[in-house]
Design an enzyme around this catalytic site. Structure first.
Site, PDB file in Angstrom:
ATOM      1  N   HIS A 130       0.806  -1.221   0.000  1.00  0.00           N
ATOM      2  CA  HIS A 130       0.000   0.000   0.000  1.00  0.00           C
ATOM      3  C   HIS A 130       0.842   1.276   0.000  1.00  0.00           C
ATOM      4  CE1 HIS A 130      -3.519  -2.421   0.715  1.00  0.00           C
ATOM      5  NE2 HIS A 130      -3.046  -2.900   1.854  1.00  0.00           N
ATOM      6  N   HIS A 154      -8.008  -4.216  -0.964  1.00  0.00           N
ATOM      7  CA  HIS A 154      -7.478  -5.565  -1.152  1.00  0.00           C
ATOM      8  C   HIS A 154      -8.353  -6.336  -2.123  1.00  0.00           C
ATOM      9  CE1 HIS A 154      -6.632  -4.222   2.998  1.00  0.00           C
ATOM     10  NE2 HIS A 154      -5.405  -4.554   2.659  1.00  0.00           N
TER      11      HIS A 154
END
Lengths: 334, 334
Positions: A58, A220
């Site tokens: 991320h 995700h």
């Protein structure tokens, strides 16, 4: 899978080495805890420390928020997996100046479990720990169940407020209080146009047709609100902004910080085109953009898509938002 | 084509509106010249002004380098097309304080033609103009023909040095001299893993197999040195870094600034993994990394790939490199 990496087993290790090599004045490692980084000047004397962490994949979350007047330390797991409680404990010990530590992380089961365990172990060692949780994703649960919402890009406003409050010398309880108040005033919604590929898996996290998008998809690849034909930037901005505005709600006379966050593979021009429409909608409703943040603040590797966040401001938040930071992974030190 | 945009005809217009709306304290428009932006405080009194420009699709190039102590104005064309001489002239007039203007742009035929025309027209109006050209792409021509090389991401070091020299009060001839000297010491090489799509065309600029990469490909999809099976990050970094080092050459005892630039769709972790190896190679050769720049500095919309640049430093360059700038499209104002 088309990535510029070496052995997938070494990815996180090599990424961390690259970060520390690039910015040795900002980052410091903790011996024996390879998936942790702390601010080079840790512990900062007489300051409440802020820790965060979560799965890798991320960037600039989570490590990139370490810096002066910002986050003091972070631990990361494998791609999209929680860091361990032991590593988080090591971070906690390395950054605590005696004033206590605020854990600030996203609302995911694995993260909560590991941060809770770390907090207990830290308390056993005499370190005071409080927790704040980012749960800004409007799409992930209805308003009546907002405690179930996932934390996505909007957590960056929490980092900023927590880091600034701590830098100003606020005690732990107050840092938590103002951080929680900030997080309560942040709402986000995202749209995904493509999946990403977890290196160890080697194939995309989901499939989506060339003419489709999914509104509200998690970072995700969690299921969103609806999948439909790709719409225009204006239509996407309108749908997302209206949902966000209605949720808090944000109302006429409000001042907001606006974040248009690229998920990894979105051309920057698309972010600006989207911001233009978001800002137009806000203006029409009498909501003023105090400050804009446009770029990659929380990604899903090479996922294509973006998210929009609003943060409703008051005088205290504005003051904290304007405190400068030094965080080279964000600021690129140009 | 999967992009978050509206009508392709409106893309550049809406992108510019988004940029100005996001950062109204930095950018100012010139009436009747919709594809230009200048620094909000232009003309800056008694300062040599710097202008740049080129095709759209490369953000943060070119507009994102406008700011304090950096670039004063820029004009952009359609995606991957030159801006017009008239627009560049309008920029020139809006930013000139009477001390003259340096044009700093990449080595592409269309850009050269239009900047040359603009320079002539500006001289007719009594504005002194000099030109510096970025031609850092080692892959695009052999060293004996380095004046034919394309300009790619390394031009950002030229912006930094030119902007800092002008901010320090250097006269036009000196700003050009130090900028040219800096550009002479910059070398870049890139690798592309995927094409991008020009919105008005609607299909990818080229085709490349799922297991292939092209080393040395230009940022508009220009042919590179070789196309081959995708290698590891370390192998790619090694090939590119060795070629760059040999070209200047960079030698033991040198200090360099290193840029690892994402082309648009490359996950940030890949940039750090690549930087790690570049830095390791430099270290082994006794070349010291003075400062690292890692992120998106010059993109090809959603192209996947990255480039590596080295900039050989001396004391003057180091001093100029360390002068802080305010450029919110780069610094994200966090």
């Amino acid at each position: 899978m088309k990535k510029i990496i070496n052995k997938t087993d070494n990815l996180i290790k090599e990424m961390l080495e690259g970060i520390v090599d690039a910015y040795p004045n900002t980052f410091k490692r903790i011996e024996d805890y390879p998936r942790t980084l702390v601010y080079a000047n840790s512990p900062v004397k007489d300051k409440v420390a802020i820790a965060t962490g979560g799965g890798s994949g991320h960037l600039p979350l989570f490590l990139g928020y370490i810096g002066k007047n910002l986050i003091d330390g972070a631990s990361v797991g494998e791609v999209f997996s929680s860091p361990s409680a032991n590593e988080m404990l090591a971070v906690t010990k390395a950054i605590d100046s005696g004033k206590g530590v605020l854990y600030l992380y996203g609302n995911y089961g694995g993260d909560i479990m590991n941060f809770d365990m770390a907090a207990e172990m830290a308390e056993d060692e005499g370190i005071k720990v409080l927790k704040s949780i980012g749960a800004d994703d409007v799409a992930s649960a209805p308003k009546e169940k907002k405690e179930d919402r996932r934390g996505i890009a909007g957590i960056m406003f929490g980092y900023k407020i927590a880091g600034a409050a701590a830098a100003k010398g606020a005690p732990l309880e107050e840092v938590k209080k103002v951080t929680d108040a900030a997080l309560e005033n942040v709402r986000t919604m995202g749209v995904a146009l493509s999946p990403c590929t977890i290196p160890a898996v080697g194939k995309p996290t989901f499939e989506i047709a060339e003419d489709e998008m999914e509104i509200g998809m998690g970072i995700h690849g969690e299921r969103g609100i609806k999948r439909e034909k790709l719409k225009t930037a204006d239509e996407i901005a309108e749908f997302m902004t209206e949902r966000i505005i209605d949720d808090l709600p944000y109302v006429k006379g409000d001042e907001v910080a606006v974040l248009v966050n690229g998920l990894g593979a979105t051309a920057q021009q698309e972010l600006y085109v989207t911001f233009r429409k978001v800002n137009e909608i806000l203006k029409a409703k009498g909501i003023k953009t105090y400050k804009a943040f446009i770029g990659e603040y929380a990604t899903s590797m090479e996922m294509k898509g973006l998210s929009v966040s609003l943060f409703k401001l008051n005088d205290e938040f504005k003051e904290l938002l304007d405190i400068p930071v030094e965080a080279p992974m964000l600021l690129q030190q140009f």
